[in-house]
Design a protein around this motif. Structure first.
Motif, PDB file in Angstrom:
ATOM      1  N   GLN A 143       0.810  -1.079   0.020  1.00 17.96           N
ATOM      2  CA  GLN A 143       0.127  -0.130  -0.162  1.00 17.96           C
ATOM      3  C   GLN A 143       0.839   1.320   0.011  1.00 17.96           C
ATOM      4  O   GLN A 143       0.677   2.130  -0.681  1.00 17.96           O
ATOM      5  CB  GLN A 143      -1.020   0.075   1.454  1.00 17.96           C
ATOM      6  CG  GLN A 143      -1.950  -1.003   1.208  1.00 17.96           C
ATOM      7  CD  GLN A 143      -2.644  -0.850   2.417  1.00 17.96           C
ATOM      8  OE1 GLN A 143      -3.353  -0.009   2.969  1.00 17.96           O
ATOM      9  NE2 GLN A 143      -2.904  -2.118   3.414  1.00 17.96           N
ATOM     10  N   CYS A 144       2.008   1.147   0.745  1.00 23.60           N
ATOM     11  CA  CYS A 144       2.971   2.477   0.629  1.00 23.60           C
ATOM     12  C   CYS A 144       3.322   2.572  -0.491  1.00 23.60           C
ATOM     13  O   CYS A 144       3.903   3.632  -0.967  1.00 23.60           O
ATOM     14  CB  CYS A 144       3.992   2.108   1.930  1.00 23.60           C
ATOM     15  SG  CYS A 144       3.361   2.129   3.755  1.00 23.60           S
ATOM     16  N   ASP A 145       4.030   1.321  -1.029  1.00 20.58           N
ATOM     17  CA  ASP A 145       4.739   1.683  -2.347  1.00 20.58           C
ATOM     18  C   ASP A 145       3.596   2.143  -3.332  1.00 20.58           C
ATOM     19  O   ASP A 145       4.098   3.095  -4.080  1.00 20.58           O
ATOM     20  CB  ASP A 145       5.160   0.165  -2.747  1.00 20.58           C
ATOM     21  CG  ASP A 145       5.980  -0.102  -4.011  1.00 20.58           C
ATOM     22  OD1 ASP A 145       5.770   0.984  -4.875  1.00 20.58           O
ATOM     23  OD2 ASP A 145       6.520  -0.951  -4.352  1.00 20.58           O
ATOM     24  N   GLU A 146       2.497   1.802  -3.282  1.00 22.58           N
ATOM     25  CA  GLU A 146       1.546   2.023  -4.457  1.00 22.58           C
ATOM     26  C   GLU A 146       1.054   3.833  -4.191  1.00 22.58           C
ATOM     27  O   GLU A 146       1.183   4.750  -5.239  1.00 22.58           O
ATOM     28  CB  GLU A 146       0.241   1.475  -4.536  1.00 22.58           C
ATOM     29  CG  GLU A 146       0.382   0.145  -4.739  1.00 22.58           C
ATOM     30  CD  GLU A 146      -0.992  -0.749  -4.440  1.00 22.58           C
ATOM     31  OE1 GLU A 146      -1.769  -0.428  -3.835  1.00 22.58           O
ATOM     32  OE2 GLU A 146      -1.071  -1.879  -5.163  1.00 22.58           O
ATOM     33  N   ILE A 147       1.169   4.219  -3.240  1.00 24.93           N
ATOM     34  CA  ILE A 147       1.169   5.650  -2.780  1.00 24.93           C
ATOM     35  C   ILE A 147       2.188   6.590  -3.050  1.00 24.93           C
ATOM     36  O   ILE A 147       2.135   7.686  -3.750  1.00 24.93           O
ATOM     37  CB  ILE A 147       0.470   5.885  -1.215  1.00 24.93           C
ATOM     38  CG1 ILE A 147      -0.624   5.275  -0.874  1.00 24.93           C
ATOM     39  CG2 ILE A 147       0.648   7.101  -0.819  1.00 24.93           C
ATOM     40  CD1 ILE A 147      -0.926   5.076   0.620  1.00 24.93           C
TER      41      ILE A 147
ATOM     42  N   THR B 269       7.219  11.055   2.203  1.00 28.75           N
ATOM     43  CA  THR B 269       7.190   9.955   1.217  1.00 28.75           C
ATOM     44  C   THR B 269       8.636   9.677   0.644  1.00 28.75           C
ATOM     45  O   THR B 269       8.954   8.444   0.268  1.00 28.75           O
ATOM     46  CB  THR B 269       6.445  10.756  -0.276  1.00 28.75           C
ATOM     47  OG1 THR B 269       4.910  10.874   0.158  1.00 28.75           O
ATOM     48  CG2 THR B 269       6.784  10.059  -1.502  1.00 28.75           C
ATOM     49  N   PHE B 270       9.471  10.580   0.585  1.00 29.83           N
ATOM     50  CA  PHE B 270      10.897  10.433   0.431  1.00 29.83           C
ATOM     51  C   PHE B 270      11.731   9.459   1.449  1.00 29.83           C
ATOM     52  O   PHE B 270      12.543   8.424   1.146  1.00 29.83           O
ATOM     53  CB  PHE B 270      11.564  11.477   0.064  1.00 29.83           C
ATOM     54  CG  PHE B 270      11.356  11.928  -1.366  1.00 29.83           C
ATOM     55  CD1 PHE B 270      12.194  11.363  -2.561  1.00 29.83           C
ATOM     56  CD2 PHE B 270      10.427  12.703  -1.724  1.00 29.83           C
ATOM     57  CE1 PHE B 270      11.842  11.854  -3.828  1.00 29.83           C
ATOM     58  CE2 PHE B 270      10.279  13.092  -2.958  1.00 29.83           C
ATOM     59  CZ  PHE B 270      10.898  12.598  -4.078  1.00 29.83           C
TER      60      PHE B 270
ATOM     61  N   LEU C 281       7.148   2.964  10.631  1.00 25.85           N
ATOM     62  CA  LEU C 281       7.041   3.984   9.670  1.00 25.85           C
ATOM     63  C   LEU C 281       6.167   3.802   8.478  1.00 25.85           C
ATOM     64  O   LEU C 281       5.342   4.846   8.184  1.00 25.85           O
ATOM     65  CB  LEU C 281       8.418   4.177   8.838  1.00 25.85           C
ATOM     66  CG  LEU C 281       9.780   4.334   9.847  1.00 25.85           C
ATOM     67  CD1 LEU C 281      10.901   4.231   9.240  1.00 25.85           C
ATOM     68  CD2 LEU C 281       9.849   6.053   9.941  1.00 25.85           C
ATOM     69  N   ALA C 282       5.835   2.635   8.157  1.00 25.61           N
ATOM     70  CA  ALA C 282       4.851   2.193   7.015  1.00 25.61           C
ATOM     71  C   ALA C 282       3.311   2.554   7.671  1.00 25.61           C
ATOM     72  O   ALA C 282       2.737   3.176   7.045  1.00 25.61           O
ATOM     73  CB  ALA C 282       4.711   0.727   6.676  1.00 25.61           C
TER      74      ALA C 282
ATOM     75  N   LEU D  64       0.639   5.369   6.112  1.00 23.74           N
ATOM     76  CA  LEU D  64      -0.636   5.450   5.788  1.00 23.74           C
ATOM     77  C   LEU D  64      -1.673   6.266   6.584  1.00 23.74           C
ATOM     78  O   LEU D  64      -2.651   6.554   6.002  1.00 23.74           O
ATOM     79  CB  LEU D  64      -0.800   3.749   5.825  1.00 23.74           C
ATOM     80  CG  LEU D  64      -0.163   2.642   5.222  1.00 23.74           C
ATOM     81  CD1 LEU D  64      -0.657   1.406   5.437  1.00 23.74           C
ATOM     82  CD2 LEU D  64      -0.574   3.189   3.457  1.00 23.74           C
ATOM     83  N   ARG D  65      -1.292   6.450   7.929  1.00 21.57           N
ATOM     84  CA  ARG D  65      -1.998   7.169   8.534  1.00 21.57           C
ATOM     85  C   ARG D  65      -2.176   8.673   7.922  1.00 21.57           C
ATOM     86  O   ARG D  65      -3.197   9.489   7.967  1.00 21.57           O
ATOM     87  CB  ARG D  65      -1.668   7.302  10.033  1.00 21.57           C
ATOM     88  CG  ARG D  65      -2.117   6.112  11.058  1.00 21.57           C
ATOM     89  CD  ARG D  65      -2.075   6.481  12.442  1.00 21.57           C
ATOM     90  NE  ARG D  65      -0.632   6.838  12.823  1.00 21.57           N
ATOM     91  CZ  ARG D  65       0.487   5.960  13.181  1.00 21.57           C
ATOM     92  NH1 ARG D  65       0.139   4.824  13.108  1.00 21.57           N
ATOM     93  NH2 ARG D  65       1.617   6.438  13.521  1.00 21.57           N
ATOM     94  N   ILE D  66      -0.886   9.040   7.462  1.00 19.33           N
ATOM     95  CA  ILE D  66      -0.736  10.484   6.867  1.00 19.33           C
ATOM     96  C   ILE D  66      -1.445  10.469   5.339  1.00 19.33           C
ATOM     97  O   ILE D  66      -2.357  11.359   4.972  1.00 19.33           O
ATOM     98  CB  ILE D  66       0.641  10.744   6.538  1.00 19.33           C
ATOM     99  CG1 ILE D  66       1.214  11.001   7.860  1.00 19.33           C
ATOM    100  CG2 ILE D  66       0.721  12.340   6.007  1.00 19.33           C
ATOM    101  CD1 ILE D  66       2.713  11.145   8.207  1.00 19.33           C
ATOM    102  N   PHE D  67      -1.165   9.282   4.613  1.00 15.23           N
ATOM    103  CA  PHE D  67      -1.556   9.603   3.242  1.00 15.23           C
ATOM    104  C   PHE D  67      -2.407   8.405   2.749  1.00 15.23           C
ATOM    105  O   PHE D  67      -2.956   8.555   1.376  1.00 15.23           O
ATOM    106  CB  PHE D  67      -0.304   9.430   2.203  1.00 15.23           C
ATOM    107  CG  PHE D  67       0.660  10.612   2.571  1.00 15.23           C
ATOM    108  CD1 PHE D  67       0.225  11.920   2.102  1.00 15.23           C
ATOM    109  CD2 PHE D  67       2.003  10.329   2.728  1.00 15.23           C
ATOM    110  CE1 PHE D  67       1.106  12.914   2.422  1.00 15.23           C
ATOM    111  CE2 PHE D  67       2.812  11.379   3.222  1.00 15.23           C
ATOM    112  CZ  PHE D  67       2.496  12.614   3.084  1.00 15.23           C
TER     113      PHE D  67
END
Length: 333
Positions: free
Chosen positions: A192-196, A288-289, A324-325, A329-332
């Motif tokens: 999910q993080c990767d896709e965002i 993101t980075f 961190l992940a 996800l909570r942010i984005f």
């Protein structure tokens, strides 16, 4: 087979390379570490003086032309900025890069850079580390500014650190999905993080303000502080074209999950803004980075398990990454 399974070949190449230089007869080399390359200290056995550091690159990692581009940038930095980086030393024939064929039939490229005085940054040094990161941010901004002003930057032969080459289909350091410590549930969250990340990078885009030539590995071990508190940058082996924010994310590699990370980021930003503007659009993508870098280094830890630095970093890696992940996800999400 790992990149360093036959480490003896690297030692053989290193000993061949040193013979191409006019060093004193009492000069010897000492093997130090494995990472993207094998690194050796060159020193005077009589005086114990450090002469330089020899790098033996992994076969098929960089071309001769890519090493030439690195040398060109190093000299531009030392000649036209207030920064100090380790200049390459020329061999007896006047060249900087040595092409040496190993006993395994592969071609190895070697380079020696001067030894700079200083100790690596240390996040445990809480008294000084935030101020040091402020200086690091300022130094990074000078690097970015120099590459924008240098009219030969765009002609350098270095690869792009884009999504595909970082964690996508052509990832240079392997795929984060292969990290042995991640469970299936972990991988679902990280996917999910990767896709965002991919979507946000597409929206962020590439332009003259956010993309250019970067160091790409400005982590603590590649930043030295000398007795006069002057900061120096070493190891440009991974330099290439990428988003400027990658140099911020790289600066907190392996410590992104620690409590001190936000203070280090804020210090870095204060320093950067002394030299270069930092847009609201870039500020919004810092997380993101950071997540992008964490996934990239997950791949690196797996594909470089034979590398000395990787062994220690794996301790607590999964827990830190998942923390961190979930925050990302909570942010984005």
């Amino acid at each position: 087979m790992g990149a360093f399974d036959n480490i003896q070949v690297f030692h053989e190449v290193a000993n061949q390379a040193i013979k191409k230089y006019d060093f004193p007869s009492m000069t010897e080399i000492k093997f130090l570490t494995l990472s993207e390359n094998a690194t050796y200290l060159i020193y005077n056995t009589k005086t114990k003086e450090k002469i330089g550091f020899l790098r033996v690159g992994r076969p098929d990692y960089h071309t001769h032309e890519e090493y030439d581009a690195e040398v060109a940038w190093l000299y531009e930095i030392n000649n036209y900025t207030p920064l100090q980086v380790a200049n390459p030393l020329y061999a007896r024939d006047g060249s900087y890069i040595q092409d040496i064929k190993g006993s395994d039939g592969d071609m190895y490229y070697t380079m020696i850079t001067e030894a700079l005085a200083g100790e690596p940054l240390d996040e445990e040094d809480t008294e000084h580390i935030v101020n040091q990161y402020e200086m690091l941010g300022e130094i990074t901004a000078y690097l970015h500014k120099q590459t924008q002003m240098w009219n030969k930057t765009s002609t350098l032969d270095r690869w792009d650190w884009d999504y595909d080459n970082i964690i996508g289909k052509t990832a240079k350091w392997g795929h984060w999905q292969d990290y042995e410590g991640f469970s299936d549930a972990d991988k679902e969250i990280l996917t999910q993080c990767d896709e965002i990340i991919q979507k946000r990078l597409l929206r962020y885009g590439k332009n003259d303000e956010n993309w250019g030539l970067i160091h790409a590995d400005l982590r603590q071990s590649n930043v030295l502080v000398d007795a006069d508190k002057k900061i120096k940058v070493i190891d440009f082996d991974d330099a290439g074209f990428g988003w400027y924010l990658q140099d911020l994310a790289a600066s907190i590699s392996f410590i992104e999950h620690k409590d001190i990370a936000p203070d280090l980021i804020n210090g870095w930003l204060r320093g950067y803004k002394k030299v270069m503007p930092f847009s609201d659009e870039s500020f919004a993508e810092i997380d993101t980075f950071i997540m992008l870098r964490r996934l990239q280094m997950s791949a690196w830890l797996e594909t470089h398990s034979d590398s000395d630095p990787a062994k220690g970093f794996k301790i607590g890696w999964v827990d830190g990454t998942m923390m961190l992940a979930k925050r990302y996800l909570r942010i984005f999400g």
